[in-house]
Enzyme design. Structure first.
Site, PDB file in Angstrom:
ATOM      1  CE  LYS A 247      63.903  39.271 -17.597  1.00  0.00           C
ATOM      2  NZ  LYS A 247      62.888  39.426 -18.656  1.00  0.00           N
TER       3      LYS A 247
ATOM      4  CG  ASP B 243      59.048  42.303 -12.769  1.00  0.00           C
ATOM      5  OD1 ASP B 243      58.179  41.445 -12.540  1.00  0.00           O
ATOM      6  OD2 ASP B 243      59.649  42.370 -13.854  1.00  0.00           O
TER       7      ASP B 243
ATOM      8  CD  GLU C 260      63.121  41.002 -13.774  1.00  0.00           C
ATOM      9  OE1 GLU C 260      62.301  40.832 -14.697  1.00  0.00           O
ATOM     10  OE2 GLU C 260      62.786  41.242 -12.600  1.00  0.00           O
TER      11      GLU C 260
ATOM     12  CG  ASP D 262      64.284  42.365 -27.221  1.00  0.00           C
ATOM     13  OD1 ASP D 262      64.039  41.678 -28.229  1.00  0.00           O
ATOM     14  OD2 ASP D 262      63.574  42.374 -26.194  1.00  0.00           O
TER      15      ASP D 262
ATOM     16  N   GLY E 281      42.787  55.118 -10.900  1.00  0.00           N
ATOM     17  CA  GLY E 281      42.837  55.364 -12.335  1.00  0.00           C
ATOM     18  C   GLY E 281      42.917  56.854 -12.591  1.00  0.00           C
TER      19      GLY E 281
ATOM     20  CB  CYS F 124      43.492  56.007  -5.719  1.00  0.00           C
ATOM     21  SG  CYS F 124      44.405  57.437  -6.360  1.00  0.00           S
ATOM     22  CG  LEU F 125      39.014  57.593 -10.047  1.00  0.00           C
ATOM     23  CD1 LEU F 125      38.850  59.101  -9.936  1.00  0.00           C
ATOM     24  CD2 LEU F 125      39.285  57.193 -11.491  1.00  0.00           C
TER      25      LEU F 125
ATOM     26  CD  GLU G 248      41.581  63.187 -12.815  1.00  0.00           C
ATOM     27  OE1 GLU G 248      42.282  62.421 -13.502  1.00  0.00           O
ATOM     28  OE2 GLU G 248      41.252  62.939 -11.634  1.00  0.00           O
TER      29      GLU G 248
ATOM     30  CG  HIS H 299      47.373  53.317  -4.603  1.00  0.00           C
ATOM     31  ND1 HIS H 299      46.632  52.744  -5.616  1.00  0.00           N
ATOM     32  CD2 HIS H 299      47.439  54.646  -4.882  1.00  0.00           C
ATOM     33  CE1 HIS H 299      46.281  53.680  -6.479  1.00  0.00           C
ATOM     34  NE2 HIS H 299      46.749  54.848  -6.059  1.00  0.00           N
TER      35      HIS H 299
ATOM     36  CD  GLU I 211      46.692  49.283  -4.568  1.00  0.00           C
ATOM     37  OE1 GLU I 211      46.725  49.982  -5.601  1.00  0.00           O
ATOM     38  OE2 GLU I 211      46.046  49.608  -3.546  1.00  0.00           O
TER      39      GLU I 211
END
Length: 545
Positions: A17, A71, A139, A146, A351, A378-379, A402, A514, A516
């Site tokens: 979708k 999405d 959307e 459901d 992550g 990142c990580l 961490e 990030h 990306e």
């Protein structure tokens, strides 16, 4: 006055979708319309920020710091509108808003119910996200039938009545399965899905039928007859070699023209030359490179959806077929980094948590020692700092707090304060809720002159999106730099390390942010483009040996 397109899905989930909605939005944008997309998710979580990637896939971070459904990544890759926190709402967020209002006494002591209070809040959020756009595509997550989706479906049913048929239409995405043994396509699941939708008061205006092969005109006529949809509005959407072909597939069947007419929109003819160029460029591949993705969620590709797409975009713009080889970091931890011998470049993504960290560190050590192009995100940057501190600086047992609060050399730690992109101070501490301890959204980063990072970006200041809690501990920066680590990017106030690289390596870059999330197929992202280009060079050099 905003026009609304509501998109629902039936038969099964994961039909695409989001891709279909984004593709139609791209066509409408190519017709000169201002388009936004809104995703409504039926789960009770307030946002996906604390959900496991195995449950939900990647968390897409918007520029204003919202943790949202993946999405929204598709939306930003297809249209030029920047998504915000107003573009994704969950049942949890809707209920949270309503309960806060009830506690304040906004409902004047009345009984708070799903109808009208929850549905009214859904409608309010939709209108909030749609404000100032010509078209808002909404959307609805999940599948018709459901129980979780019912309040959202009821809300959009009401909106159609309130707005009228020239301001709101329904598009229903269904599956038309192909039975190979009989050589037939089966329309019955689509008929039943529409029947389910009509039973709650929604009559689709358009059907988009997902199928393995293009639907015949006879099948489309049959579906139209039994679903009360015009034959021309039954759209066949077969499997495509690339998702970036889908705008052309939908445009060829005049879906945008149908929508424009039904909504009485004034729009020019679509110019899809930009998308045709992307598809044409994708077909030109002069080399294949293998890039290792060393992560902990490698069983589910959607966990790294934006990185996968960013590498694909980089391949499109460098005439490269990028073959992503997924490596479970725990496997490298057990069996060693020699598993990476045939690889042309190594990428360690983001992550959370300790699992797989030592495997990532081994992969980074391999990349550093064998001069393999490396990109850490990142990580991935944090583990690169740990690897360098241990194996180059000699800080045995160096770690992030961490993973080991008792480490003698905490080269990474929870930073309690930082400056946001607008110059305001943000704070956090160990007792803050998980959803509130993150450094999120677009942040300024200053790039040092003469560095690889500066060369890649071609400018001194960038804005990239963050999603993390831990930062490089400034106490160890001088020691790291003294041993050859280059701090090539710093935060707006110069207090936080944002990018690192190595002087004695052909291509070794890692970033705390990030990149990306801001890549798209039309332009690609410079960091991924140069990373893939470095992989090409490494591949060629290996062939010469």
């Amino acid at each position: 006055m905003t026009k609304y397109i509501f998109i629902t899905g039936g038969v099964v989930s994961s039909l695409g979708k989001g891709i279909a909605a984004a593709s139609l939005a791209a066509i409408l944008e190519a017709r000169g319309l201002r388009v936004t997309l809104i995703k409504l998710d039926p789960y009770i979580n307030v946002d996906p920020g604390t959900m496991s990637p195995f449950q939900h896939g990647e968390v897409f971070v918007t520029n204003d710091g919202a943790e949202t459904d993946l999405d929204l990544g598709h939306y930003e890759r297809f249209v030029k509108t920047t998504m915000t926190k107003r573009n994704n709402f969950t049942s949890g967020k809707i209920y949270e808003n309503v309960i806060k209002k009830e506690r304040r006494g906004d409902y004047l002591g009345g009984t708070v119910q799903v109808i009208p209070h929850i549905t009214n809040e859904i409608k309010r959020c939709i209108k909030l996200g749609a404000d100032a756009f010509d078209v808002a595509m909404v959307e609805i997550g999940g599948t018709v039938g459901d129980i979780e989706s019912l309040p959202f479906l009821e809300a959009i049913r009401q909106m159609r009545i309130e707005l009228g048929s020239q301001r709101a239409i329904f598009i229903h995405l269904t599956l038309v399965p192909y039975i190979a043994t009989s050589g037939e396509t089966k329309t019955k699941p689509t008929q039943h899905s529409v029947k389910e939708l009509r039973s709650i008061g929604i009559q689709p205006d358009v059907l988009i039928c997902r199928s393995e092969k293009p639907l015949s005109m006879a099948d489309r006529a049959k579906i139209a007859l039994f679903t009360n949809v015009e034959k021309e509005a039954v759209i066949s959407l077969e499997d495509a070699n690339s998702i970036y072909q889908i705008p052309m597939i939908l445009h060829a069947q005049h879906l945008d023209e149908i929508v424009v007419k039904k909504l009485s929109l004034e729009a020019k003819q679509a110019d899809l030359s930009e998308w045709q160029r992307v598809v044409d460029m994708q077909a030109v591949q002069t080399m294949t490179v293998k890039i290792a993705m060393v992560g902990k969620y490698t069983e589910l590709n959607d966990a790294y959806k934006s990185i996968n797409e960013a590498l694909l975009h980089a391949g499109i713009h460098t005439e490269t077929k990028v073959e992503i080889i997924y490596f479970d970091a725990e496997m490298i931890e057990k069996h060693g980094a020699l598993l990476l011998e045939s690889i042309d470049a190594i990428l360690v993504p983001g992550g959370f948590g300790e699992r797989g960290v030592e495997g990532k560190i081994k992969a980074i050590q391999y990349a550093r020692e064998h001069k393999v192009p490396f990109l850490g995100i990142c990580l991935g940057m944090q583990t690169a700092v740990i690897e360098f501190a241990r194996n180059v600086v000699g800080l045995t047992g160096a770690n992030s707090t961490e993973f080991n609060k008792e480490t003698l050399y905490p080269v990474l730690g929870l930073i309690s304060e930082w400056m946001d992109a607008d110059g305001s101070k943000q704070t956090r501490d160990e007792s803050t809720d998980l959803g509130g301890t993150m450094r999120l959204g677009g942040q300024y980063c200053h790039l040092a002159e003469g560095t690889l990072a500066r060369k890649v970006y071609g400018k001194s200041q960038i804005i990239e999106r963050h999603r993390h809690r831990y930062e490089v501990n400034n106490k160890y920066v001088d020691s790291l730099v003294k041993h050859g680590l280059i701090i090539s990017g710093r935060s707006a106030d110069n207090s936080l390390v944002e990018m690192i690289e190595l002087a004695d390596h052909p291509w070794f870059l890692a970033c705390q942010f990030h990149p990306e999330f801001t890549s798209n197929p039309r332009d690609s992202h410079p960091l991924f483009k140069e990373f893939v280009f470095a992989a090409r060079i490494h591949h060629q050099e290996k062939d010469k040996k």
